[in-house]
Enzyme design. Structure first.
Site, PDB file in Angstrom:
ATOM      1  N   SER A   1       0.719  -1.559   0.552  1.00 43.10           N
ATOM      2  CA  SER A   1      -0.086   0.190  -0.417  1.00 43.10           C
ATOM      3  C   SER A   1       0.720   1.336   0.011  1.00 43.10           C
ATOM      4  O   SER A   1       1.893   0.975  -0.576  1.00 43.10           O
ATOM      5  CB  SER A   1      -0.957   0.313   1.270  1.00 43.10           C
ATOM      6  OG  SER A   1      -1.650   0.968   1.350  1.00 43.10           O
ATOM      7  N   ASN A   2       0.476   2.477   0.786  1.00 41.51           N
ATOM      8  CA  ASN A   2       1.035   3.390   0.512  1.00 41.51           C
ATOM      9  C   ASN A   2       0.407   4.604   1.499  1.00 41.51           C
ATOM     10  O   ASN A   2      -0.249   3.901   1.919  1.00 41.51           O
ATOM     11  CB  ASN A   2       1.013   4.148  -0.904  1.00 41.51           C
ATOM     12  CG  ASN A   2      -0.515   4.927  -1.499  1.00 41.51           C
ATOM     13  OD1 ASN A   2      -1.110   4.792  -0.469  1.00 41.51           O
ATOM     14  ND2 ASN A   2      -0.486   4.047  -2.520  1.00 41.51           N
ATOM     15  N   ARG A   3       1.406   6.372   1.689  1.00 37.28           N
ATOM     16  CA  ARG A   3       0.379   6.440   2.868  1.00 37.28           C
ATOM     17  C   ARG A   3      -0.459   7.282   2.786  1.00 37.28           C
ATOM     18  O   ARG A   3      -0.218   8.594   3.530  1.00 37.28           O
ATOM     19  CB  ARG A   3       1.793   7.250   2.957  1.00 37.28           C
ATOM     20  CG  ARG A   3       3.608   6.909   3.142  1.00 37.28           C
ATOM     21  CD  ARG A   3       4.389   7.413   3.240  1.00 37.28           C
ATOM     22  NE  ARG A   3       4.465   8.565   4.038  1.00 37.28           N
ATOM     23  CZ  ARG A   3       6.001  10.163   3.640  1.00 37.28           C
ATOM     24  NH1 ARG A   3       6.540   9.593   2.390  1.00 37.28           N
ATOM     25  NH2 ARG A   3       4.758  11.034   3.871  1.00 37.28           N
TER      26      ARG A   3
ATOM     27  N   ALA B   1      -4.317   8.105  -4.150  1.00 38.61           N
ATOM     28  CA  ALA B   1      -2.749   7.010  -3.989  1.00 38.61           C
ATOM     29  C   ALA B   1      -2.941   6.158  -5.071  1.00 38.61           C
ATOM     30  O   ALA B   1      -3.499   5.276  -3.987  1.00 38.61           O
ATOM     31  CB  ALA B   1      -2.257   7.658  -3.234  1.00 38.61           C
TER      32      ALA B   1
END
Ligand code: CTP
Length: 407
Positions: free
Chosen positions: A210-212, A277
Site C-alpha cells: 500500500s502507500n502512505r 493514491a
C-alpha cells in the site's frame, strides 16, 4: 471550526420543551463555531429545562423568549424573514401540532408562520407519542408543505423506554443543516464522484502492498463538493479519517475494486475527482494462507504486475458515453512536476490535473496542508499556494464547477 458555507449565515434555532434541550445548546455552539449567526428562540416550556443565558453565552447573541417585547418592532417577522434557515430542535409533539395547524401562540410558532426560509425540524418525544396517529398526521402535513425533517433516531429515551423518538445528535443535525445550506450552490444537482485514500494489494491474508495516503485531500474535496450542493459518491480505500456527512460512501480495497466501482458510477456522473493514491503494482500471485518464514523461496519468487490504470479506463469509456463531463486527476511527483503533470493530463484525457510536488514541506501525504499547481490543456489554471487541504479543495471544486456551468 469555521466552515466557509456557514460564514454569516443567519440561522434561527427554535427550542421547545423537551429534555433534549441540553443537546440544543451544543448545536447552537457548533453552529456558532462554524461561523453562523444563531438567534435562539425559546418557548416557555424550553425555559424549564434551559435558560436564555445558556444560549446567549454560547452564541454571543440575544436569545428571544417572548413576542410581547416592547423594545422590538414585529420581532417575529424580522427573525423569520431575514433567516437563511429556521431549525426547530428539539421539536415536541405539541409544537409539531401547532405548526401543522398554523397556530401561532408564542414567538417561535409566530416566527415559523412568518418565515420565508426553509424549515428543518428535529422531533424529540417518547416513542408512543411519536408513533401516535395524530403526530404522524401532523408530520405528513408539514412534509407536504415542504417542511424538512431530521430524525428522530432510535434508542433509550428519558422515560427509560427504548424506541423511535430521540432527537438526533448535534453533529448529525449539523450535517443535515450543512446539506440544506448547500442547496443552490454552484454544483447543486450535479453528480460528483470522488476517489480517495490508498488501495491495498494483498500478498496473503495478513500482508499487503500500500502507500502512505490518508485520504485527507479527497475527503476535503468530497466535503467541498457537498458544500457546493453536489450529490457526492465517495469511493475510498482503507482510511481512518471521518467521512463527510451526506456522501454515498463506497469502501474498496484493491485498485481493481476501485476501478470497477468508478467505472460503474461514471455513466451517471457530471464530475470525477480522482484523488486516490492508487497502487500501480500488485503481487502477481496471492497466497490464500499466511506465508511462513520458512517459505523463503515463495517470498523470493513473488513478482509484481501492473494494476488497472483507472483514469485511462475512464477515458476510454468517456469517449463512448460522454461522462464524466469534467475529470480532474492528481499527480504526485518528486521532480519535474510541471512536465510530468502535463504529460499525465494529456495521456489520461483530463480537463484538469492537480500537481503536487510531494518533496515540498507541507505538501502531499499525511499532513493537513497542500500546495497544488492546477493545470488544464491550456496551461496553468492556478498556482494554489500552501494552505489547508480544505481551502485547496474549495479552489479545485470552484474550477470544476465553473467548467461544468460553462463559464
Ligand atoms: N491513477 C489511476 N490508476 C492508476 C494509478 C493512478 O487512475 N493505476 C490516477 C491517480 O488517482 C491520479 C492520476 O492517475 O489521479 C495520477 O496518478 P500518479 O500516481 O501521479 O501517476 P501514475 O499514472 O501512477 O504514473 P507514475 O506512477 O508513473 O507517476
Amino acid at each position: 471550526m469555521e466552515i466557509t458555507l456557514f460564514k454569516n449565515k443567519k440561522i434561527v434555532l427554535g427550542v421547545t420543551g423537551s429534555i433534549a434541550c441540553y443537546k440544543a445548546v451544543d448545536l447552537a455552539s457548533k453552529l456558532t463555531q462554524a461561523g453562523a449567526l444563531v438567534d435562539v428562540v425559546l418557548t416557555e416550556a424550553a425555559q424549564r429545562f434551559v435558560t436564555p443565558l445558556t444560549f446567549r453565552s454560547v452564541t454571543g447573541r440575544p436569545c428571544y423568549t417572548t413576542m410581547w417585547d416592547e423594545t422590538a418592532h414585529v420581532r417575529h417577522v424580522g427573525l423569520g424573514e431575514t433567516a437563511d434557515l429556521l431549525v426547530i430542535a428539539p421539536a415536541t409533539a405539541n409544537t409539531l401540532a401547532k405548526l401543522a395547524h398554523g397556530q401561532a401562540d408564542n414567538l417561535l410558532t409566530v416566527t415559523a408562520l412568518a418565515a420565508r426560509c426553509p424549515i428543518l425540524v428535529a422531533p424529540a418525544m417518547d416513542g408512543g407519542m411519536y408513533e401516535h396517529p395524530a403526530t404522524q398526521a401532523n408530520i405528513a402535513l408539514l412534509r407536504e408543505r415542504g417542511v424538512l425533517f431530521a430524525g428522530p433516531g432510535e434508542g433509550r429515551m428519558a422515560s427509560g423506554l427504548t424506541g423511535l423518538g430521540r432527537m438526533l445528535e448535534p453533529a448529525e443535525l449539523l450535517g443535515h443543516i450543512r446539506l440544506l445550506l448547500a442547496r443552490g450552490g454552484p454544483m447543486y444537482g450535479r453528480k460528483v464522484v470522488v476517489t480517495t485514500g490508498p488501495t491495498r494489494e494483498p500478498l496473503d491474508p495478513v500482508r499487503f502492498i500500500s502507500n502512505r495516503s490518508t485520504g485527507k485531500q479527497g475527503l476535503a474535496v468530497a466535503q467541498a463538493a457537498l458544500d457546493a450542493g453536489a450529490e457526492v459518491t465517495l469511493i475510498h480505500g482503507p482510511i481512518h479519517e471521518p467521512i463527510p456527512w451526506g456522501v454515498m460512501a463506497v469502501p474498496v480495497q484493491t485498485t481493481q475494486e476501485m476501478g470497477e466501482a468508478t467505472l460503474q458510477a461514471m455513466p451517471d456522473t457530471d464530475a470525477l475527482f480522482m484523488v486516490a493514491a492508487v497502487a500501480d503494482f500488485r503481487p502477481d500471485v496471492r497466497s490464500d494462507q499466511k506465508i511462513k518464514k520458512t517459505d523463503a523461496e515463495w517470498g523470493l519468487a513473488i513478482g509484481l504486475e501492473v494494476t488497472l490504470d483507472i483514469l485511462s479506463a475512464v477515458k476510454e469509456q468517456r469517449e463512448k458515453c460522454g461522462c464524466p463531463r469534467v475529470a480532474l486527476g492528481f499527480a504526485a511527483e518528486t521532480h519535474n512536476a510541471f512536465e510530468y503533470g502535463r504529460d499525465k493530463l494529456l495521456r489520461k484525457g483530463l480537463n484538469f490535473i492537480a500537481v503536487n510536488d510531494v518533496m515540498d514541506d507541507g505538501v502531499g501525504f499525511e499532513g493537513d496542508t497542500n500546495r497544488v499547481l492546477l493545470l488544464s490543456s491550456a496551461g496553468v489554471v492556478e498556482e494554489i499556494p500552501l494552505q489547508s487541504k480544505t481551502a485547496v479543495a474549495e479552489r479545485l471544486v470552484h474550477h470544476v464547477a465553473k467548467t461544468l456551468n460553462g463559464n
